[in-house]
Design a protein around this motif. Sequence first.
Motif, mmCIF file in Angstrom:
data_model
loop_
_atom_site.group_PDB
_atom_site.id
_atom_site.type_symbol
_atom_site.label_atom_id
_atom_site.label_comp_id
_atom_site.label_asym_id
_atom_site.label_seq_id
_atom_site.Cartn_x
_atom_site.Cartn_y
_atom_site.Cartn_z
ATOM 1 N N ALA A 101 40.571 51.105 16.147
ATOM 2 C CA ALA A 101 40.504 49.867 16.932
ATOM 3 C C ALA A 101 41.864 49.189 17.038
ATOM 4 C CB ALA A 101 39.504 48.900 16.312
ATOM 5 N N TYR A 125 38.917 45.457 20.494
ATOM 6 C CA TYR A 125 39.740 46.661 20.527
ATOM 7 C C TYR A 125 41.180 46.210 20.745
ATOM 8 C CZ TYR A 125 41.221 51.312 22.140
ATOM 9 O OH TYR A 125 41.853 52.514 22.302
ATOM 10 N N VAL A 208 38.884 43.448 25.633
ATOM 11 C CA VAL A 208 40.139 44.182 25.521
ATOM 12 C C VAL A 208 41.206 43.441 26.311
ATOM 13 C CG1 VAL A 208 39.047 46.434 25.156
ATOM 14 C CG2 VAL A 208 39.553 45.688 27.479
ATOM 15 N N HIS A 217 37.879 52.290 26.094
ATOM 16 C CA HIS A 217 36.747 51.665 25.416
ATOM 17 C C HIS A 217 35.435 52.068 26.083
ATOM 18 C CE1 HIS A 217 34.928 48.466 22.932
ATOM 19 N NE2 HIS A 217 34.160 48.230 23.969
ATOM 20 N N GLN A 220 34.652 55.713 25.307
ATOM 21 C CA GLN A 220 34.232 55.895 23.922
ATOM 22 C C GLN A 220 32.771 55.502 23.718
ATOM 23 O OE1 GLN A 220 37.367 53.542 22.059
ATOM 24 N NE2 GLN A 220 38.136 55.355 21.031
ATOM 25 N N HIS A 221 32.297 54.509 24.461
ATOM 26 C CA HIS A 221 30.931 54.043 24.310
ATOM 27 C C HIS A 221 29.967 54.776 25.239
ATOM 28 C CE1 HIS A 221 32.976 50.778 22.208
ATOM 29 N NE2 HIS A 221 31.809 50.444 21.707
#
Length: 231
Positions: A101, A125, A208, A217, A220-221
């Motif tokens: 992060a 993040y 962010v 981000h 990644q999710h």
Amino acid sequence: METIRVIIIDEQPLFREGIRATLQRMGNVEIVGESTDPMEILDLIKTSEAEVALIDAGLTTTDPLEIARLARQHAPRMAIIILTPSEDEERLFQSIKVGAAAYYTRNISPDELMEAVQKVSQGEYLIKDDVLARPQVASRVLKSFREMTVEEEEPEPKETYSPLSSREVEILDYIARGNSNKEIAKSLKISDQTVKNHITSILKKLSVSDRTAAVVHALQHGWIKIKMPDS
């Protein structure tokens, strides 16, 4: 003020003591473990219920990036802060890939460290805009995540809810392909200001601070999947 549980993984006793003393100044931090032994670290990751792990990128007793990867695997809500001896683009790239992060050099100030721990514990993040703005790093990161979304035939279950609108996802797709605000506006036949407004909304929703971090981000999710550009 909720207590933030922190693990410190650092080989240098003096630096570790400095981290401990700095975080204790916050008043709401509990150091729940300190170790450099691989088995002890894994046990801490699994059992401590820590919100934040500070990992020394210069570890010699074990691979710090593997520790970060295991932390993301066994404690996905634990935020990882990588502390590196010097700025290194390869290490930065690998840190982003394993889900860190935040990424800072070890000359980070006490105030910066306290702010970072507070923010990542809340899900922010913090891979900084001035770091991800480096063209080689940003392009490698985005290319890597695009390839991962294409190559994963049976991806692990991810968070399917997306806080982004379809237009915001579309704009993120253009950003991932390296388009400027002006180019996005031209392609979508909207004004530059409208693009800026959408980007502001995206950054706020994802907590962010820059465009590249927003794309990373979201990938990644599992909220977006970026198609590879035509060859």
